[in-house]
Design an enzyme around this catalytic site. Structure first.
Site, short mmCIF file in Angstrom:
data_model
loop_
_atom_site.label_atom_id
_atom_site.label_comp_id
_atom_site.label_asym_id
_atom_site.label_seq_id
_atom_site.Cartn_x
_atom_site.Cartn_y
_atom_site.Cartn_z
N LYS A 1 -1.87 -9.34 -2.82
CA LYS A 1 -2.04 -7.90 -2.54
C LYS A 1 -1.90 -7.18 -3.88
O LYS A 1 -0.80 -6.93 -4.36
CB LYS A 1 -0.96 -7.44 -1.56
CG LYS A 1 -1.32 -6.23 -0.71
CD LYS A 1 -1.73 -4.98 -1.46
CE LYS A 1 -0.55 -4.17 -1.97
NZ LYS A 1 -0.98 -3.04 -2.84
N GLU B 1 13.56 5.04 -15.97
CA GLU B 1 12.32 4.44 -16.47
C GLU B 1 11.18 5.45 -16.39
O GLU B 1 10.92 5.99 -15.31
CB GLU B 1 11.96 3.19 -15.64
CG GLU B 1 10.75 2.47 -16.20
CD GLU B 1 10.32 1.27 -15.35
OE1 GLU B 1 10.30 1.37 -14.12
OE2 GLU B 1 9.99 0.23 -15.96
N CYS C 1 6.77 -3.14 -18.74
CA CYS C 1 8.11 -3.29 -18.16
C CYS C 1 9.15 -3.57 -19.23
O CYS C 1 10.28 -3.14 -19.13
CB CYS C 1 8.12 -4.38 -17.10
SG CYS C 1 7.52 -5.96 -17.71
N GLY D 1 7.15 -4.98 -9.59
CA GLY D 1 6.94 -3.55 -9.40
C GLY D 1 8.23 -2.80 -9.64
O GLY D 1 9.13 -3.29 -10.34
N THR E 1 11.06 -0.19 -4.98
CA THR E 1 10.21 -0.95 -4.06
C THR E 1 10.82 -2.32 -3.82
O THR E 1 10.82 -2.84 -2.69
CB THR E 1 8.77 -1.12 -4.63
OG1 THR E 1 8.34 0.11 -5.17
CG2 THR E 1 7.81 -1.58 -3.57
N GLU F 1 10.47 -9.15 -10.04
CA GLU F 1 10.42 -8.71 -11.43
C GLU F 1 10.27 -7.20 -11.40
O GLU F 1 9.22 -6.69 -11.00
CB GLU F 1 9.27 -9.41 -12.14
CG GLU F 1 9.48 -10.91 -12.09
CD GLU F 1 8.58 -11.72 -13.00
OE1 GLU F 1 7.57 -11.18 -13.46
OE2 GLU F 1 8.91 -12.89 -13.24
P1 NAD Z 1 5.28 -0.25 -7.26
O1 NAD Z 1 6.60 -0.79 -6.89
O2 NAD Z 1 4.95 1.13 -6.87
O3 NAD Z 1 4.11 -1.16 -6.67
C1 NAD Z 1 3.98 -2.53 -6.95
C2 NAD Z 1 3.23 -3.21 -5.83
O4 NAD Z 1 4.01 -3.13 -4.64
C3 NAD Z 1 1.89 -2.55 -5.49
O5 NAD Z 1 0.96 -3.55 -5.17
C4 NAD Z 1 2.23 -1.73 -4.26
O6 NAD Z 1 1.13 -1.50 -3.42
C5 NAD Z 1 3.24 -2.63 -3.58
N1 NAD Z 1 4.13 -1.94 -2.63
C6 NAD Z 1 4.54 -0.65 -2.66
N2 NAD Z 1 5.35 -0.40 -1.60
C7 NAD Z 1 5.47 -1.55 -0.92
C8 NAD Z 1 6.17 -1.94 0.25
N3 NAD Z 1 6.92 -1.07 0.94
N4 NAD Z 1 6.08 -3.22 0.69
C9 NAD Z 1 5.35 -4.11 0.00
N5 NAD Z 1 4.63 -3.81 -1.11
C10 NAD Z 1 4.71 -2.54 -1.57
O7 NAD Z 1 5.18 -0.46 -8.83
P2 NAD Z 1 4.01 0.04 -9.79
O8 NAD Z 1 4.14 1.51 -9.96
O9 NAD Z 1 2.72 -0.54 -9.33
O10 NAD Z 1 4.39 -0.71 -11.15
C11 NAD Z 1 5.23 -0.19 -12.12
C12 NAD Z 1 6.60 -0.83 -12.03
O11 NAD Z 1 6.48 -2.25 -12.17
C13 NAD Z 1 7.53 -0.40 -13.14
O12 NAD Z 1 8.80 -0.14 -12.61
C14 NAD Z 1 7.57 -1.61 -14.06
O13 NAD Z 1 8.72 -1.72 -14.85
C15 NAD Z 1 7.46 -2.73 -13.09
N6 NAD Z 1 7.00 -3.95 -13.74
C16 NAD Z 1 7.89 -4.96 -13.91
C17 NAD Z 1 7.50 -6.12 -14.57
C18 NAD Z 1 8.47 -7.26 -14.76
O14 NAD Z 1 8.02 -8.35 -15.03
N7 NAD Z 1 9.77 -7.06 -14.61
C19 NAD Z 1 6.19 -6.25 -15.04
C20 NAD Z 1 5.32 -5.19 -14.85
C21 NAD Z 1 5.72 -4.04 -14.19
#
Ligand code: NAD
Length: 510
Positions: free
Chosen positions: A191, A398, A300, A244, A248, A266
């Site tokens: 997804k 962040e 990230c 993400g 979340t 992550e």
């Molecule tokens: P997000 O949490 O908004 O979304 C990530 C994914 O989760 C998307 O596909 C989204 O549709 C899905 N999602 C959202 N709500 C959900 C739910 N209730 N149930 C299941 N899936 C759900 O994050 P974003 O804005 O897409 O990404 C940015 C974030 O990701 C930042 O906080 C960044 O630091 C983090 N990130 C972390 C790493 C790492 O390796 N630690 C790498 C890249 C990004």
């Protein structure tokens, strides 16, 4: 001159863009069962350029069913590692051979500068190649208890892995999960992030061409609260690998709890860079500029808090601000661009609101708003705040954009307290030429990953992951293999059976 989006010499639209994106389930492209779609915008104009299928519970059900069938009846989990490895190498070859097109589409969809999107496409190929090699080299533990037992580990794939990914480097991060999940013989439902579904739609063709059996890879697009949530709550998906936001992650942790799923998380970061007075200042400035402004700051592991020893603080801030002002903001497709357009207007608004908060909390020394010359799209100037106090929101939260906070310190202890004084613990970077201090300091930082005198340069064999609010579990190298496999311990008795006999016949009294 002010650029407008009608200026076709500067705005680039890739040829042969699709006008709609479907799900890919059981080897077929399909619409959502209810026909629903959502808008996808390009970050340079913020105009809708395609419709993507909006998956719901019933679409996830279909995808999981296809993945389960491929797991139970298909060849993939039963193939020799070498056979799976060959297919993964073919995937890597195809990705590599199309890196320019992949980068073009990714850059258009996400706003990432084209040169950096190209680097990410190549990393995606490398992720497949790495796990293709690792799965063949994989050895499992066998233990001998002399004269009594041999015990060994029977490692097997788990089943249908649910992979949920963010929008910051979409294709590369998908490959970071797809590579090990597939290498180990699982089947998957991916997804991808709803802001950036374009590059994910290419996996299906790549996998078909490489010979991945039908049903092994399934893709459901959609919103997190619909498609993502349904995947997390599906009883036949025993594993969720999620990247993400921390909030979340917390929600998913709770939603997965009733099913006792395997979780790899992550999450977000607010990583510190600690610059001591004896550091190579030029290298430290270069690295810290790159560390927070590359990938548009949507990274990230961005070093978004720079802690600088007081004796070099003024010089550092001056040099840093001057260099930040020279960072080139531009159209994502322009090879000279260093910072492109943020992914989406919602995210642009979030980053801009932090910049306004920062102006009330600290001293603005570079940037501070919309990039000059760009009337439309999500262009932000690299923004630098100095004298940021540790309780400031721009120090604690962040931002995930091209915004950095610089704070002075006097002693090692104070630097450590500042470095650890946030809820996150993903990465840290230490700049000093003192060998003892660098190691002692690195080991005392609450962070999953530390780089000494270096930018974020990854070795795919090392653990990747965060502590505190930055994650749960580690992937990378054999840790990814561990996450995606069951390890059954099989015990064989060689000697006499170790059998304390209960209810012995001769001791029975009648
Ligand atoms: P997000 O949490 O908004 O979304 C990530 C994914 O989760 C998307 O596909 C989204 O549709 C899905 N999602 C959202 N709500 C959900 C739910 N209730 N149930 C299941 N899936 C759900 O994050 P974003 O804005 O897409 O990404 C940015 C974030 O990701 C930042 O906080 C960044 O630091 C983090 N990130 C972390 C790493 C790492 O390796 N630690 C790498 C890249 C990004």
């Amino acid at each position: 001159m002010t650029n407008t989006i009608d200026d076709t010499s500067i705005r680039h639209t890739p040829a042969d863009l699709p006008s709609k994106i479907q799900h890919y389930i059981g080897g077929k492209f399909v619409d959502s069962i209810d026909g629903d779609t959502f808008d996808v915008l390009d970050p340079v104009s913020n105009e809708v350029y395609l419709q993507a299928a909006a998956g719901k519970i019933s679409d996830i059900d279909r995808a999981v069913e296809a993945a389960q069938k491929a797991f139970k009846d298909g060849p993939w989990p039963r193939m020799l590692p070498r056979e799976r490895s060959r297919i993964l190498h073919r995937i890597a070859d195809i990705v590599e051979s199309r890196d320019a097109r992949l980068a073009e589409l990714e850059s258009f969809d996400s706003g990432l500068p084209i040169t950096q999107a190209l680097g990410q496409a190549r990393r995606a190929a490398e992720n497949f190649r790495f796990f293709a090699d690792l799965i063949v080299a994989q050895a499992d533990d066998t233990y001998k208890v002399p004269g009594r037992q041999i015990n060994y580990v029977n490692r097997t794939p788990i089943g249908v892995a649910g992979l949920i990914t963010p929008w910051n480097t979409p294709f590369m991060l998908e490959s970071w999960k797809l590579g090990p999940a597939l290498a180990t013989g699982n089947t998957v439902v991916l997804k991808p992030a709803e802001f950036t579904p374009l590059s994910a739609s290419l996996w299906a063709g790549i996998f078909e061409e490489a010979g991945l059996p039908e049903g092994v890879f399934n893709l459901v697009n959609g919103l997190g609260e619909d498609a993502g949530d349904a995947l997390v709550k599906h009883p036949d998906v025993p594993l969720i690998s999620f990247t993400g936001e921390s909030s979340t992650g917390q929600l998913i942790f709770g939603n997965a709890a009733p099913y006792l799923k395997g979780l790899s998380m992550e999450l977000g970061g607010k990583s510190p860079v600690i610059v001591f007075a004896d550091a190579d200042l030029e290298a430290a400035v270069d690295a810290t500029i790159f560390g927070v402004f590359s990938l548009n700051g949507e990274r990230c592991t961005a070093g978004s808090r720079i802690l600088v020893e007081r004796s070099i603080y003024d010089e550092f801030v001056e040099r840093y601000a001057a260099q930040a002002k020279r960072v080139k903001v531009g159209y994502p497709h322009d090879p000279a661009t260093e910072v492109g357009a943020l992914v989406h207007p919602e995210h642009y608004d979030k980053v801009m609101s932090y910049i306004e908060i920062g102006k009330t909390e600290a001293r603005l020394v570079a940037g501070g708003g919309r990039a000059e010359g760009f009337d439309q799209g999500n262009f932000v100037t690299p923004t630098v705040f100095a004298d940021v106090s540790p309780d400031a929101r721009i120090f604690q939260e962040e931002i995930f954009g091209p915004v950095v906070a610089i704070t002075p310190f006097d002693t090692d202890d104070e630097a450590l307290e500042l470095a650890n004084g946030v809820k996150y613990g993903l990465a840290a970077y230490v700049w000093t030429n003192d060998l003892k201090r660098s190691h002692n300091f690195a080991q005392a930082i609450d962070a999953g990953m530390v780089w000494l005198n270096s930018n974020n340069v990854r070795d795919l064999r090392t653990p990747f992951g965060g502590v505190k609010a930055s994650g749960l579990g580690h992937e990378g190298g054999y840790r990814s293999i561990d996450f995606y496999t069951q390890q059954q311990a099989v015990h064989i008795t060689l000697g006499e059976v170790h059998n304390p006999t209960f209810g012995k016949a001769d001791s029975a009294k009648h």
